[in-house]
Design an enzyme around this catalytic site. Structure first.
Site, PDB file in Angstrom:
ATOM      1  N   LYS A 125       0.836  -1.201   0.000  1.00 55.21           N
ATOM      2  CA  LYS A 125       0.000   0.000   0.000  1.00 55.21           C
ATOM      3  C   LYS A 125       0.873   1.254   0.000  1.00 55.21           C
ATOM      4  O   LYS A 125       0.604   2.219  -0.718  1.00 55.21           O
ATOM      5  CB  LYS A 125      -0.948  -0.011   1.215  1.00 55.21           C
ATOM      6  N   GLN A 144      -5.054  -1.645   9.246  1.00 56.63           N
ATOM      7  CA  GLN A 144      -4.935  -2.982   8.651  1.00 56.63           C
ATOM      8  C   GLN A 144      -5.571  -4.029   9.569  1.00 56.63           C
ATOM      9  O   GLN A 144      -5.287  -4.085  10.765  1.00 56.63           O
ATOM     10  CB  GLN A 144      -3.446  -3.289   8.402  1.00 56.63           C
ATOM     11  N   ASP A 147     -11.487   2.494   3.368  1.00 56.40           N
ATOM     12  CA  ASP A 147     -11.852   1.082   3.234  1.00 56.40           C
ATOM     13  C   ASP A 147     -13.365   0.931   3.033  1.00 56.40           C
ATOM     14  O   ASP A 147     -13.830  -0.137   2.647  1.00 56.40           O
ATOM     15  CB  ASP A 147     -11.498   0.321   4.528  1.00 56.40           C
TER      16      ASP A 147
HETATM   17  N1  GUN Z   1      -7.067  -6.928   5.695  1.00 60.69           N
HETATM   18  C1  GUN Z   1      -7.302  -7.691   4.589  1.00 60.69           C
HETATM   19  N2  GUN Z   1      -7.900  -6.941   3.632  1.00 60.69           N
HETATM   20  C2  GUN Z   1      -8.035  -5.697   4.133  1.00 60.69           C
HETATM   21  C3  GUN Z   1      -8.558  -4.486   3.616  1.00 60.69           C
HETATM   22  O1  GUN Z   1      -9.052  -4.399   2.481  1.00 60.69           O
HETATM   23  N3  GUN Z   1      -8.495  -3.415   4.456  1.00 60.69           N
HETATM   24  C4  GUN Z   1      -7.976  -3.490   5.701  1.00 60.69           C
HETATM   25  N4  GUN Z   1      -7.987  -2.390   6.447  1.00 60.69           N
HETATM   26  N5  GUN Z   1      -7.487  -4.600   6.217  1.00 60.69           N
HETATM   27  C5  GUN Z   1      -7.517  -5.686   5.426  1.00 60.69           C
END
Ligand code: GUN
Length: 284
Positions: free
Chosen positions: A52, A96, A119
């Site tokens: 990211k 996350q 998200d």
């Molecule tokens: N963990 C696995 N996929 C995601 C996601 O799309 N966003 C976040 N914040 N955590 C994750």
């Protein structure tokens, strides 16, 4: 023989378009900023967070990483979220998941300002998706829609079957397909006669988290098959929820793992962060 939908290529196009728009924003003095919060040392989460940050640099965003120790308390994490909510340079906040067990994930998500919730996990954004009035799209389902659109596949009037009902993928996926006039069925672990239902699908989205769960006998000839899975097979090799070898000969389109839905999630996160920056600047 199915056409393979190339997620790497589609993702690149999305990121290039975000980059071009970011350059225009920067000319107006606006730099989109994303804060990524990771708690503990889950290796998979570490890889996702690194990717990211890398994607942010590529499209020209500012990004900040907050790596907190596994023993971080709920109060400490909420205090950080509060600080980021108030920080003007930060347009998007991503915590996350999963968080260590002692932390209350739901409370943390609800503490993120809905305007910075890139998200689209906050109840307010989930509600907006439900009524079709949204700015932020949940990244993985939005990535799936982008892949379907990239091939000009018609959704309206089609039987769409989603396997999996998670808040992150299955439920919002069903909503996005419904918004485009698909006839949507959500299936899950308690569904009876699953194969009968999946065999009726013109568009089948697998988001179950079980390696090679969808086999050729569960798929209609000519179906579009989208694989959201990120699993490991019996040899520890990365694979999806779809048994590619038996499904591919029957499908008209299929997404591979890796290189299908996976690369789309980050691209859509970049798109959401750009949108957040525009909203905060009063442009959108
Ligand atoms: N963990 C696995 N996929 C995601 C996601 O799309 N966003 C976040 N914040 N955590 C994750």
């Amino acid at each position: 023989m199915a056409k393979i939908i190339n997620g790497k290529e589609v993702s690149k196009k999305v990121r290039e378009s975000v980059k071009a728009e970011t350059e225009k924003l920067k000319a107006q003095g606006i730099v989109p900023g994303l804060a990524v919060v990771i708690v503990g040392d889950d290796p998979a989460s570490r890889v996702y967070v690194n990717n990211k940050k890398k994607a942010c640099a590529e499209v020209g965003f500012m990004s900040e990483e907050y790596a907190l120790p596994a023993e971080t308390t709920q109060e400490e994490l909420l205090a950080l979220v509060d600080k980021l909510n108030k920080k003007p340079e930060i347009n998007g906040i991503l915590v996350q998941l999963p968080l260590p067990k002692h932390l209350d994930e739901k409370a943390v998500i609800e503490a993120i300002s809905p305007e910075k919730d890139v998200d689209a996990f906050h109840a307010s954004n989930v509600g907006k998706i439900m009524i079709g009035d949204y700015k932020f799209l949940p990244c993985t389902p939005a990535g799936v829609m982008e892949l379907i659109h990239s091939e000009n596949i018609e959704i309206s009037g089609k039987n769409c079957v989603v396997i999996g009902r998670s808040n992150i993928v299955g439920k919002p996926m069903a909503m996005l397909l419904l918004h485009e006039n698909g006839t949507v069925t959500i299936t899950h672990s308690r569904t009876k006669n699953l194969a009968e239902i999946t065999r009726d699908a013109d568009i089948l989205v697998a988001a179950v988290g079980k390696p090679k769960f969808v086999t050729g006998d569960m798929v209609k000839e000519g179906a579009v098959v989208i694989d959201v899975g990120m699993d490991r097979d019996e040899n520890g090799k990365l694979c999806g929820d779809v048994d590619f070898d038996s499904v591919e000969p029957k499908a008209s389109y299929i997404t591979p793992v890796p290189g299908g839905v996976g690369p789309m999630t980050i691209a859509m996160l970049m798109k959401n962060t750009l949108m957040a920056a525009k909203i905060h600047a009063g442009i959108e």
